[in-house]
Write a protein that holds these residues in place. Structure first.
Motif, PDB file in Angstrom:
ATOM      1  N   SER A   1       0.779  -1.230  -0.070  1.00  0.00           N
ATOM      2  CA  SER A   1      -0.153  -0.022   0.159  1.00  0.00           C
ATOM      3  C   SER A   1       0.808   1.357  -0.026  1.00  0.00           C
ATOM      4  CB  SER A   1      -1.040   0.035   1.286  1.00  0.00           C
ATOM      5  OG  SER A   1      -0.151  -0.037   2.328  1.00  0.00           O
ATOM      6  N   VAL A   2       2.094   1.165   0.219  1.00  0.00           N
ATOM      7  CA  VAL A   2       2.940   2.391   0.543  1.00  0.00           C
ATOM      8  C   VAL A   2       3.714   2.413  -0.606  1.00  0.00           C
ATOM      9  CG1 VAL A   2       5.313   3.323   1.701  1.00  0.00           C
ATOM     10  CG2 VAL A   2       3.511   2.181   2.943  1.00  0.00           C
ATOM     11  N   VAL A   3       3.726   1.502  -1.805  1.00  0.00           N
ATOM     12  CA  VAL A   3       4.345   1.661  -2.961  1.00  0.00           C
ATOM     13  C   VAL A   3       3.585   2.313  -4.106  1.00  0.00           C
ATOM     14  CG1 VAL A   3       5.261   0.350  -4.910  1.00  0.00           C
ATOM     15  CG2 VAL A   3       5.475  -0.580  -2.670  1.00  0.00           C
ATOM     16  N   GLY A   4       4.238   3.562  -4.528  1.00  0.00           N
ATOM     17  CA  GLY A   4       3.556   3.890  -5.608  1.00  0.00           C
ATOM     18  C   GLY A   4       3.685   3.608  -6.989  1.00  0.00           C
ATOM     19  N   ALA A   5       4.890   3.033  -7.431  1.00  0.00           N
ATOM     20  CA  ALA A   5       5.132   2.397  -8.631  1.00  0.00           C
ATOM     21  C   ALA A   5       6.537   1.453  -8.452  1.00  0.00           C
ATOM     22  CB  ALA A   5       5.306   3.398  -9.742  1.00  0.00           C
ATOM     23  N   TYR A   6       6.551   0.596  -9.242  1.00  0.00           N
ATOM     24  CA  TYR A   6       7.842  -0.134  -9.554  1.00  0.00           C
ATOM     25  C   TYR A   6       8.694   0.335 -10.696  1.00  0.00           C
ATOM     26  CZ  TYR A   6       6.024  -3.697  -6.212  1.00  0.00           C
ATOM     27  OH  TYR A   6       5.605  -4.148  -4.993  1.00  0.00           O
ATOM     28  N   TRP A   7       9.926  -0.023 -10.842  1.00  0.00           N
ATOM     29  CA  TRP A   7      10.892   0.633 -11.867  1.00  0.00           C
ATOM     30  C   TRP A   7      11.670  -0.582 -12.281  1.00  0.00           C
ATOM     31  CZ3 TRP A   7      15.885   0.555 -10.887  1.00  0.00           C
ATOM     32  CH2 TRP A   7      16.236   0.812  -9.602  1.00  0.00           C
ATOM     33  N   GLU A   8      12.042  -0.731 -13.570  1.00  0.00           N
ATOM     34  CA  GLU A   8      13.007  -1.712 -14.096  1.00  0.00           C
ATOM     35  C   GLU A   8      13.977  -1.084 -14.899  1.00  0.00           C
ATOM     36  OE1 GLU A   8      10.857  -3.650 -17.979  1.00  0.00           O
ATOM     37  OE2 GLU A   8       9.953  -4.317 -15.813  1.00  0.00           O
ATOM     38  N   ASN A   9      14.093   0.353 -15.017  1.00  0.00           N
ATOM     39  CA  ASN A   9      15.092   0.781 -16.078  1.00  0.00           C
ATOM     40  C   ASN A   9      15.634   2.058 -15.250  1.00  0.00           C
ATOM     41  OD1 ASN A   9      14.395  -0.996 -18.462  1.00  0.00           O
ATOM     42  ND2 ASN A   9      12.587   0.461 -18.474  1.00  0.00           N
ATOM     43  N   LEU A  10      16.927   2.286 -15.695  1.00  0.00           N
ATOM     44  CA  LEU A  10      17.602   3.520 -15.177  1.00  0.00           C
ATOM     45  C   LEU A  10      17.978   4.425 -16.502  1.00  0.00           C
ATOM     46  CD1 LEU A  10      20.010   2.503 -12.532  1.00  0.00           C
ATOM     47  CD2 LEU A  10      17.984   3.907 -12.062  1.00  0.00           C
ATOM     48  N   GLU A  11      17.755   5.684 -16.490  1.00  0.00           N
ATOM     49  CA  GLU A  11      17.900   6.394 -17.787  1.00  0.00           C
ATOM     50  C   GLU A  11      18.570   7.810 -17.198  1.00  0.00           C
ATOM     51  OE1 GLU A  11      15.306   6.193 -21.055  1.00  0.00           O
ATOM     52  OE2 GLU A  11      13.792   5.415 -19.821  1.00  0.00           O
TER      53      GLU A  11
END
Length: 409
Positions: free
Chosen positions: A63-73
């Motif tokens: 519930s605290v997570v806004g979004a997941y990420w898998e790349n760095l740019e």
């Protein structure tokens, strides 16, 4: 008049203060957690990007997570450099929800949380310490055996005045929370997106981070600012953020949800006071924020957990063994902080656009996404240094092999 007595009063409901209150209340102590704002949605400044590890380390709920990420740019003034993952590498947390979660955990453990309480002063007694707070209805006082300074960069509790503080490096940033079209959001929804170089991040860095669907965080930050010019600094960061929205995202039809910002102050080489006169400092009050960036929240929470163990010992035995608390934290983190400090100073304050472009380009050629994550978030440069050494060695071998005067055995 003392309104109530506690074992410990935690002043400041950020990640460090909230985690400390959660940890110590779980051990059965009576804890008071105070926060100067009336809601954890106020002063909601933190980009809150981190790897997946802290979710398990601190049992942080979905519930605290806004979004997941898998790349760095990383977008420099000229070129864009991308490191692509094949699965989730980390999260962007909802900073307000995180702090609310930690406060709720403290209440579940049988302790108290008071919002809208601004710290005023402390009074040292033979058997404890009294803390005074300003509220909407007047002034209140609470007594405890220890105070915990979780006030972050202001360090308001452990120091009685600016003259007592160590030399501090100042920085800060501004962040816009915006709602965008689905098309724009989909471009950035799986990436932590950074800017370096004067065009998009003058003498600092900027960012675009995803939150829940169609919500983006866009911000700009800078290190080595002058506090007497803070208003000018905030204005320039706002202009940089708005430039990214208008010229890089190329949008005018977004909905502005919130603008928030904050100032950080850290002590080079972590020379902070960790304990003084029944006050234990935690989190950003002892420079757990790192100038290079990365998981500031995680390190603040790790520091709070360590401090809670030493406070537990004090409450059981009465021994003020907080010199060991300072020593243990510095032994573990000092070298990493100094390395990232040096990198930060070069990248943000000294390098030209051209040099930034060459450095990021070289890192892009020689490292994979996991190595970059280790460097940015865990401040581990081993893989990068090893890779650079291997490339350098190959270049030397090639150079010598072209020289007929050099004989190889």
């Amino acid at each position: 008049m003392i309104n109530k007595e506690y074992d410990v009063i935690v002043i400041g409901g950020g990640p460090a203060g909230g985690q400390f209150a959660r940890e110590l209340s779980a051990k059965g102590y009576k804890v008071l957690l105070t926060e100067r704002h009336k809601s954890f949605k106020d002063n909601n400044f933190s980009s809150a990007g981190m790897t997946l590890d802290p979710l398990t380390e601190f049992n942080i709920p979905e519930s605290v997570v806004g979004a997941y990420w898998e790349n760095l740019e990383i977008q420099c003034s000229e070129n864009l450099y991308s490191w692509n993952g094949t699965n989730n590498k980390g999260v962007v947390l909802d900073f307000g929800r995180l702090r609310q979660f930690l406060a709720d955990e403290t209440i579940k453990n049988g302790s108290d949380v008071l919002m809208g309480h601004t710290y005023l002063r402390k009074q040292l007694l033979e058997d404890g310490v009294v803390a005074s707070f300003k509220t909407s209805t007047g002034e209140v006082e609470f007594k405890a055996k220890l105070l915990i300074d979780g006030t972050g960069p202001s360090r308001r509790v452990v120091y009685d005045g600016l003259k007592d503080q160590p030399k501090l490096i100042c920085g800060g940033g501004v962040e816009y929370l915006i709602e965008v079209s689905q098309e724009v959001y989909d471009r950035y929804k799986k990436s932590l997106f950074f800017f370096l170089g004067d065009k998009w991040a003058y003498k600092g860095y900027s960012w675009i981070f995803p939150m829940e669907n169609r919500i983006l965080k866009v911000g700009a930050g800078k290190i080595y600012i002058q506090i007497d010019k803070e208003d000018e600094f905030k204005g320039s960061m706002k202009k940089m953020t708005e430039k990214i929205i208008k010229e890089y995202l190329n949008i005018d039809d977004y909905r502005l949800i919130d603008i928030h910002g904050g100032t950080l102050k850290y002590s080079p080489s972590i020379k902070d006071t960790f304990y003084k006169d029944r006050v234990v400092a935690i989190g950003d009050a002892v420079s757990t924020v790192n100038p290079l960036g990365g998981e500031g929240i995680r390190y603040a929470m790790q520091n709070a957990r360590l401090a809670a163990n030493y406070v537990d010992d004090f409450l059981k035995t009465g021994d003020e063994n907080f010199v060991a608390y300072r020593k243990k934290w510095r032994n573990k983190h000092l070298l990493k902080w100094q390395l990232s400090e040096a990198s930060c100073r070069r990248m943000y304050a000294k390098y030209s656009d051209d040099k930034i472009e060459r450095r990021i380009g070289y890192i892009h050629q020689t490292t994979d996404i996991d190595s970059v994550i280790e460097m940015l978030f865990n401040f581990k440069f081993n893989k990068l240094v090893s890779r650079i050494f291997e490339v350098y060695k190959l270049k030397l071998v090639y150079k010598f092999s072209k020289n007929p005067k050099i004989k190889f055995k």
